[in-house]
Design a protein around this motif. Structure first.
Motif: not given
Lengths: 611, 216
Positions: B22, B25, B37, B45
């Motif tokens: 996370r 990203q 993506h 992504p």
């Protein structure tokens, strides 16, 4: 990070919430600042970091190069155990330094069930919990936040309360603290001087006296402190600090997204709603300002979701302009937009399509009461027709999950009103049957009820809460009336609501109860993992107090309330008028239709709200 | 595909693998670098990490693949990403990937062993790790199994470290099957519990292929 802490962190759950070091955290040289402030949130990291107020005040305080404001959250039980066993004092995330050595410890008090955690955090920091036991000027322990509009239950523990919005007020308090520290003032001199700052309530300068029946007789104001403390507001929201570079946690939190605050206050005047009265008057950001800040906040954080926040988002003038502008920017970047707290009455197809474009989330409506009669009593001016119309639009748009929120135990509620909740849910279900675009997918309608908690500074501040037994009887009545299997019914536990009711309208004597609960092991009371009703009842008994005196008693019309020393701008006489209108089932139009003269406009220099 | 080499140490070692994904990203979004993506209903992504790292273990040799779009040069990537990283994560290099992660064979690790209440049992540990076999019980998804861990190591050296700790350097099999640093230490707990350290801190220092060359 010390080797001791490093070891502890390998043993606890979710250690990333105790390390600091997140993107956008602010680090300063402690040698080069005048004041070190620990911004303490008496709940977990995941809850606290989701709080917009924390992000705003953290940034605002740190704009002053002379202040280093750091963060501190309540540790979960496993971490607390480790800290206590290793004799490590509670530390601030940025520096890792013990907060007990800081100049100020500032608590954000948003809800009553966090009170015991305040005591626990002070104790973990090695700071005496009672204000009277802290003789030196620093660390100064102060608090702000919504539940401080009745500061009395926490008066024994907090040196001073900052009432209202903190952007400017907190800076004035800290500026005075700088001076006091520089000149070596005793704590008493500082507190007396602080009481002259508008919005500051220093509980030690107010002495309550009680009648034989336990009600408040009078409050003796000492040393020339102000008779009434009026909450502070920021008149021009666009002119103060806005958190475009908020800290981005490296671990998942509750609201893991950009929160865009559109306006403060609410035009509606729902009679049960404390926020609706406490945050008056309505003040808004300009649409241009919001568009610019939203883009800055999104690119500055890397979040892929933005939510619009305020008490009643769909009442924002220029909402379509704002959402169009946001979507134009968000869509190519795959950023999703969500809109919480939609009112069921002006939920439009266009708005729904706008939020749906990127990602479709669940839909929640809060009619609060099942019958029109009761909705009129609480001034929740949404009609069944409008609600069903909104549901129809939603079902036609492909939604198939809908949550409906209600309260049980509202003033004047009868069994008919309770049964009307079931009828309304059934009507929503048949609305789905008639309008669903894909019936094969099925529907899930969730009805939730909670026990009504009368709150200070609302028209229902005189009202009695229903008993736990009576709430459960109504729950049973409703549960048995809900027949369809497509409707799920959840009810919130009433014992927490009883304690919340006692605390929210409590007086200074409740300090003993809170301290008893904490000494008996109470903390993180908003978590069912930790809350113990028995512990609270024992604590009341030990203090010789009855929670029903505070929660379940209809208060006299002329009764002096512990929170009357605080003014949120809305006059008590206005609240009494609204209460009378409630009993007559008369609705009050929203502020935009007609000004009813609540008094909150007097907080504004220009004397005119929103319009 | 592009590949970055990065460090994860200090406070950042407590960021879990899920949270790291996370975080990375968001680091990319902050950098303004466009990346590929995934296709499909819920595009996200594309990011592929070589060897997920346990919470609490530091590393100076993490690898992650992604698809760089929009004409940015790999050379500018580290600086742009570093500007948006939380403390403890630092991108050291970015380049076009030329080999697949399945070619990774070894991980070099360092373990710092702390003994709080006694002198470090340096000789006893050297003796333990120079046995012919080190059979330990390994928990697997299907229960537990007895495994000799020595064939999964490429040498174990123990020497006195700073502040009275012991420093253990070892080369561990990275995959098929992998031996984790914690399993290496659990040999002490299982075979000579009287020598167990009070605390062990781990650090990944190099990732290698079957020819023992650093894998990039």
């Amino acid at each position: 990070m010390t080797p001791k802490l490093e070891r502890i962190l390998t043993r606890v759950q979710k250690p990333a919430r105790y390390t600091g070091g997140e993107y956008n955290e602010i680090v300063k040289d402690p040698e080069k600042v005048d004041l070190r402030v620990a911004f303490c949130f008496p709940d977990t990291y995941e809850i606290g970091m989701s709080n917009l107020g924390l992000q705003i005040l953290y940034g605002a305080m740190n704009e002053d190069p002379g202040i280093w404001c750091e963060r501190c959250f309540a540790p979960w039980g496993d971490m607390e155990e480790e800290l206590r066993r290793e004799k490590l004092p509670l530390y601030a995330l940025e520096s890792g330094d013990p907060i007990g050595d800081f100049d100020a410890i500032a608590f954000s008090l948003g809800y009553e069930m966090a009170y015991t955690s305040v005591l626990n955090m002070l104790d973990l920091a090695g700071v005496p919990v009672r204000s009277a036991d802290r003789e030196s000027l620093t660390p100064l322990v102060f608090a702000g936040g919504t539940s401080c509009i009745n500061p009395e239950p926490m008066a024994d523990f907090i040196d001073l309360f900052a009432i209202g919005e903190g952007e400017k007020l907190d800076m004035e308090i800290l500026e005075l603290l700088k001076k006091a520290k520089r000149e070596g003032w005793p704590k008493s001199r500082f507190l007396r001087a602080a009481a002259d700052i508008p919005g500051v309530y220093v509980p030690s300068l107010y002495e309550p006296e009680y009648n034989d029946d336990g009600t408040l007789r009078r409050v003796n104001v000492l040393d020339g402190a102000p008779e009434t403390v009026t909450k502070r507001i920021v008149e021009d929201l666009d002119s103060v600090y806005y958190p475009t570079h908020a800290i981005v946690p490296s671990t998942e939190i509750v609201h893991d997204r950009v929160v865009l605050e559109l306006f403060r206050g609410c035009v509606r005047g729902c009679r049960f709603c404390q926020a609706g009265f406490a945050y008056r008057p309505v003040r808004r950001h300009s649409t241009e300002f919001l568009l610019e800040k939203a883009k800055e906040a999104l690119s500055g954080s890397g979040y892929e979701e933005i939510t619009l926040s305020s008490l009643s988002t769909s009442d924002f003038k220029g909402l379509s302009e704002l959402t169009d502008g946001l979507l134009e920017w968000c869509e190519p970047r795959k950023i999703s937009l969500s809109l919480p707290s939609l009112r069921a009455d002006n939920f439009s197809m266009g708005l729904m399509e706008r939020v749906q474009k990127v990602r479709k989330s669940g839909l929640t409506f809060a009619p609060e009461a099942g019958s029109q009669r009761l909705r009129d009593v609480i001034n929740k001016n949404v009609t069944e027709e409008a609600l069903l119309n909104s549901c129809r639009i939603a079902f036609e748009g492909g939604w198939s999950t809908l949550k409906l929120y209600f309260m049980l135990g509202l003033p004047t509620e009868t069994d008919e009103d309770v049964l009307a909740i079931a009828e309304l849910a059934e009507k929503v279900l048949s609305c789905w049957r008639q309008n669903a675009v894909n019936r094969a997918r099925g529907v899930k309608i969730t009805v939730s009820t909670s026990m009504f908690v009368p709150k200070p500074h609302t028209p229902f501040e005189w009202e009695a809460q229903v008993s736990v037994e009576e709430y459960l009887r109504r729950v049973k009545l409703l549960r048995e009336a809900i027949k369809s299997r497509a409707i799920t019914y959840n009810w919130h536990a009433p014992d927490v609501s009883l304690i919340e009711a006692a605390l929210s309208r409590g007086d200074r004597r409740l300090g003993a109860v809170i301290e008893n609960v904490w000494r008996d092991g109470g903390r993180l009371d908003s978590w069912s993992d930790y809350f113990s009703f028995e512990r609270w009842m024992n604590a009341f008994e030990k203090a010789g107090l009855d929670p029903d005196f505070y929660a379940a008693r209809v208060r006299g019309e002329d009764e002096l309330f512990p929170w009357d020393v605080i003014s949120v701008g809305v006059r008590k006489s206005y609240l009494a008028r609204e209460r009378k209108a409630a009993y007559e089932g008369k609705i009050t139009p929203d502020c935009r239709v007609k000004c009813m003269g609540c008094g909150a406009n007097c907080l504004l220099e220009r004397r005119a709200c929103d319009e | 595909m592009s590949r970055i080499l990065f460090k994860k140490e200090g406070r950042a070692k407590f960021i879990s693998h899920l949270d790291l994904m996370r975080t990375m990203q968001r680091v990319f979004i902050r950098s303004g670098l466009a990346i590929r993506h995934t296709e499909g209903f819920n595009p996200h992504p594309y990011m592929n990490f070589a060897m997920p790292l346990s919470v609490g273990t530091e590393s100076v040799c993490e690898l992650m693949d992604f698809g760089l779009l929009g004409g940015a040069e790999p050379e500018e990537v580290p600086a742009r990403l570093n500007a948006g990283c939380p403390q403890g994560i630092e991108i050291l290099d970015c380049y076009e990937e030329k080999r697949k992660f399945k070619d990774i064979k070894w991980l070099d690790i360092e373990a710092r062993l702390f003994y709080d209440y006694r002198a470090c049992p340096l000789e006893a540990l050297r003796e333990l790790y120079s046995r012919e076999q080190l059979i330990i019980e390994k928990r697997t998804k299907r229960g537990s199994a007895e495994v000799d861990i020595l064939p999964l190591t490429g040498g174990i050296e123990i020497e006195p470290g700073e502040d009275g700790q012991l420093l253990m350097r070892s080369r561990l099999s990275a995959q098929d099957p992998a031996l984790s640093p914690a399993q290496l230490i659990s040999a002490i707990d299982q075979l000579a519990p009287e020598l167990s350290p009070d605390f062990t801190a781990f650090r990944r220092v190099e990732v290698r292929d079957s020819d023992l060359h650093p894998f990039r």
